[in-house]
Design an enzyme around this catalytic site. Structure first.
Site, PDB file in Angstrom:
ATOM      1  N   GLU A 178      -0.236  -8.113  -2.036  1.00 28.52           N
ATOM      2  CA  GLU A 178      -1.516  -9.158  -2.118  1.00 28.52           C
ATOM      3  C   GLU A 178      -1.368 -10.028  -3.257  1.00 28.52           C
ATOM      4  OE1 GLU A 178      -4.683 -11.241  -1.498  1.00 28.52           O
ATOM      5  OE2 GLU A 178      -3.939  -9.719   0.203  1.00 28.52           O
ATOM      6  N   ASP A 224      -1.097 -10.002   7.733  1.00 31.87           N
ATOM      7  CA  ASP A 224      -2.444 -10.402   8.377  1.00 31.87           C
ATOM      8  C   ASP A 224      -2.606 -11.603   7.487  1.00 31.87           C
ATOM      9  OD1 ASP A 224      -4.845 -11.228   9.304  1.00 31.87           O
ATOM     10  OD2 ASP A 224      -5.784  -9.245   8.273  1.00 31.87           O
ATOM     11  N   CYS A 250      -5.720 -15.033  12.168  1.00 30.65           N
ATOM     12  CA  CYS A 250      -7.043 -15.405  12.869  1.00 30.65           C
ATOM     13  C   CYS A 250      -7.003 -16.991  13.244  1.00 30.65           C
ATOM     14  CB  CYS A 250      -8.031 -15.368  11.610  1.00 30.65           C
ATOM     15  SG  CYS A 250      -7.398 -16.280   9.956  1.00 30.65           S
TER      16      CYS A 250
END
Length: 298
Positions: A178, A224, A250
């Site tokens: 991350e 993601d 998304c």
């Protein structure tokens, strides 16, 4: 006084006092916050730029983005507002400086696979619990058919998929990557408390995607990314990725681009699952299962 959302492709604010999608606690805070702003001097109100509200397991977590620090009177008023609306935390953030808690009554936390994780101020969470559950179940169903012991979770946030990957079903080792340092610190603390088989790495995957050496031991890669997609990482995955990739997105446009890259690199798109996470809107969350059919590049 207008308190609501910005129009699409615009900075114009639409006054939203009711919303069928939002959790009632967020609507209540919005209405109370508007009343609070109307009680302030105009010069005080104009320093406020935006508000991020996350609903955690321990209550509402609010971060106010502003151009200047709050004065003493504003701090006192914000603390009283937090108490009145029963906020878990109210923080203030100026520019790129760290968010400063103005009032913290409880630690905002969410649970993933039973592990409590503290939410950083303004941190990213999935839009809805139902959508998060649907995506987590889709990943679990795919992994039930894949023999995987070593998983890499890219753009992991604070671990919405990481902890289920490591702690449910067959026990797996997970490397979670991350770019947000606050999310990384929250995950590292939760991993330590839970003694979970997870290694958390701070890395900007847009500037420094994982290379062939970092990917060589992985059985599965899960990613993601934000709406911008995972272009740089997919370019490397196309050549050096493992047998299986589980992709979440998304943004259908960047999802299609990234899938094209992976297919051109030798992956077969075996399954696509749309998740209607954003009710009454055209936006869809996407989940895909890909399997390599051509060998890894030399």
């Amino acid at each position: 006084m207008f308190v609501g959302f910005t129009e699409r492709f615009s900075h114009h604010i639409v006054n939203v006092s009711e919303c069928a999608v939002l959790i009632p606690a967020i609507v209540e805070f919005r209405n109370q916050f508007q009343s609070f702003l109307e009680s302030l001097p105009r010069e005080t109100v104009t320093i406020i730029r935006n508000v991020v509200a996350n609903y955690s397991d321990t209550g509402l977590d609010v971060m106010i983005g502003a151009s200047h620090e709050p004065n003493l009177d504003l701090r006192q008023g914000l603390a009283e507002l937090a108490d009145h609306v029963d906020l878990a935390r109210l923080a203030w953030k100026v520019g790129d400086h760290p968010a400063e808690p103005v009032a913290q009554r409880r630690t905002p936390q969410v649970r993933f696979a039973g592990v409590p994780v503290s939410v950083p101020s303004g941190g990213f969470l999935q839009a809805t619990r139902e959508g998060e559950t649907a995506l987590t179940n889709a990943i679990a169903n795919a992994l039930s058919r894949i023999p995987a012991r070593q998983v890499i979770d890219l753009f992991c946030g604070i671990g919405s998929f990481t902890f289920p990957l490591a702690l449910t079903g067959d026990r797996r080792r997970v490397m979670a990557v991350e770019g947000d340092i606050n999310a990384v610190r929250a995950m590292q603390y939760a991993v330590g408390k839970a003694s979970a088989p997870i290694e958390v790495i701070h890395r900007d995957l847009f500037r420094q995607p994982l290379d062939a050496d970092a990917l060589k031991d992985a059985d599965v890669v899960v990613f993601d990314p934000p709406r911008a997609g995972a272009l740089a990482q997919c370019e490397i995955l196309a050549d050096f990725g493992p047998e299986w990739i589980l992709a979440v997105s998304c943004n259908p446009a960047t999802f299609a681009r990234d899938m094209r890259l992976l297919r051109n690199g030798g992956y077969e798109l075996q399954q696509v699952v749309p998740v209607d996470q954003f009710l009454w809107s055209p936006h869809l969350e996407m989940f895909a299962v890909l399997r390599r059919t051509l060998p890894v590049a030399a």
